[in-house]
Design a protein around this motif. Sequence first.
Motif, short mmCIF file in Angstrom:
data_model
loop_
_atom_site.label_atom_id
_atom_site.label_comp_id
_atom_site.label_asym_id
_atom_site.label_seq_id
_atom_site.Cartn_x
_atom_site.Cartn_y
_atom_site.Cartn_z
N CYS A 1 38.94 -14.80 30.81
CA CYS A 1 39.55 -14.10 31.93
C CYS A 1 40.92 -14.73 32.18
N LYS A 2 41.90 -13.89 32.38
CA LYS A 2 43.25 -14.36 32.72
C LYS A 2 43.60 -13.90 34.12
N VAL A 3 44.06 -14.84 34.92
CA VAL A 3 44.45 -14.55 36.31
C VAL A 3 45.95 -14.77 36.42
N THR A 4 46.63 -13.77 36.92
CA THR A 4 48.08 -13.83 37.06
C THR A 4 48.47 -13.90 38.53
N VAL A 5 49.26 -14.92 38.85
CA VAL A 5 49.84 -15.07 40.19
C VAL A 5 51.35 -15.14 39.99
N PRO A 6 52.13 -15.09 41.07
CA PRO A 6 53.59 -15.18 40.90
C PRO A 6 54.00 -16.42 40.12
N LEU A 7 54.67 -16.22 39.01
CA LEU A 7 55.27 -17.26 38.18
C LEU A 7 54.25 -18.09 37.39
N ALA A 8 53.01 -17.66 37.34
CA ALA A 8 52.04 -18.44 36.58
C ALA A 8 50.85 -17.58 36.18
N GLU A 9 50.13 -18.05 35.18
CA GLU A 9 48.87 -17.42 34.80
C GLU A 9 47.88 -18.52 34.45
N TYR A 10 46.63 -18.23 34.68
CA TYR A 10 45.57 -19.20 34.49
C TYR A 10 44.45 -18.57 33.67
N TRP A 11 43.83 -19.40 32.85
CA TRP A 11 42.73 -18.96 32.01
C TRP A 11 41.47 -19.75 32.32
N GLY A 12 40.34 -19.10 32.18
CA GLY A 12 39.08 -19.80 32.26
C GLY A 12 38.73 -20.41 30.90
N HIS A 13 37.56 -21.04 30.85
CA HIS A 13 37.11 -21.67 29.60
C HIS A 13 36.38 -20.68 28.71
N GLY A 14 36.09 -19.52 29.22
CA GLY A 14 35.47 -18.49 28.40
C GLY A 14 33.95 -18.48 28.50
N THR A 15 33.38 -17.36 28.11
CA THR A 15 31.94 -17.22 28.04
C THR A 15 31.60 -16.57 26.69
N GLN A 16 30.63 -17.16 26.00
CA GLN A 16 30.30 -16.70 24.66
C GLN A 16 29.42 -15.46 24.71
N VAL A 17 29.81 -14.46 23.95
CA VAL A 17 29.01 -13.25 23.77
C VAL A 17 28.65 -13.17 22.29
N THR A 18 27.38 -13.12 22.01
CA THR A 18 26.90 -13.01 20.64
C THR A 18 26.02 -11.77 20.53
N VAL A 19 26.39 -10.89 19.63
CA VAL A 19 25.64 -9.65 19.42
C VAL A 19 25.00 -9.74 18.03
N SER A 20 23.70 -9.88 18.03
CA SER A 20 22.98 -10.10 16.77
C SER A 20 21.53 -9.71 16.93
N SER A 21 20.96 -9.23 15.85
CA SER A 21 19.53 -8.91 15.85
C SER A 21 18.72 -10.10 15.33
N MET B 1 44.12 -9.54 37.17
CA MET B 1 43.06 -10.21 36.44
C MET B 1 42.70 -9.34 35.24
N ALA B 2 42.46 -9.96 34.12
CA ALA B 2 42.20 -9.20 32.90
C ALA B 2 41.27 -9.97 31.99
N TRP B 3 40.67 -9.24 31.06
CA TRP B 3 39.76 -9.82 30.08
C TRP B 3 40.39 -9.83 28.69
N TYR B 4 40.17 -10.92 28.00
CA TYR B 4 40.57 -11.08 26.61
C TYR B 4 39.36 -11.60 25.83
N ARG B 5 39.47 -11.58 24.53
CA ARG B 5 38.42 -12.17 23.71
C ARG B 5 39.01 -12.79 22.46
N GLN B 6 38.25 -13.71 21.90
CA GLN B 6 38.69 -14.37 20.67
C GLN B 6 37.48 -14.64 19.80
#
Length: 115
Positions: free
Chosen positions: A95-115, A34-39
């Motif tokens: 979040c990316k989840v890797t199982v044998p022969l496949a990987e799955y992604w979630g829909h994401g969660t928004q992070v906003t850093v602002s004052s 399992m791993a984290w990515y961002r866009q």
Amino acid sequence: QVQVVESGGGLVQPGGSLRLSCAASGARFTINNMAWYRQAPGTQREPVAGFTSGGSTNYADFAKGRFTISRDNAQNTVYLQMNSLKPEDTAVYYCKVTVPLAEYWGHGTQVTVSS
């Protein structure tokens, strides 16, 4: 089919912290990783943090010293503790989840850093 659900995003001021969670369910096989990515808007999805095959953690340069990934194998959950957040950390975190022969992604969660 594996369901992947991220949570914990939100609006935070610069210097603040957030803890993201990712829960995987429905896996018929052992989850390999399992791993984290961002866009961020207008950019490609990039890795943030994950685990090596040996179980060690690895981080993108921008995450080192500020972010910590951890995992609860029994719950098929991975966390991302983010400290000292900066405006440039604003992105959708996936979040990316890797199982044998496949990987799955979630829909994401928004992070906003602002004052």
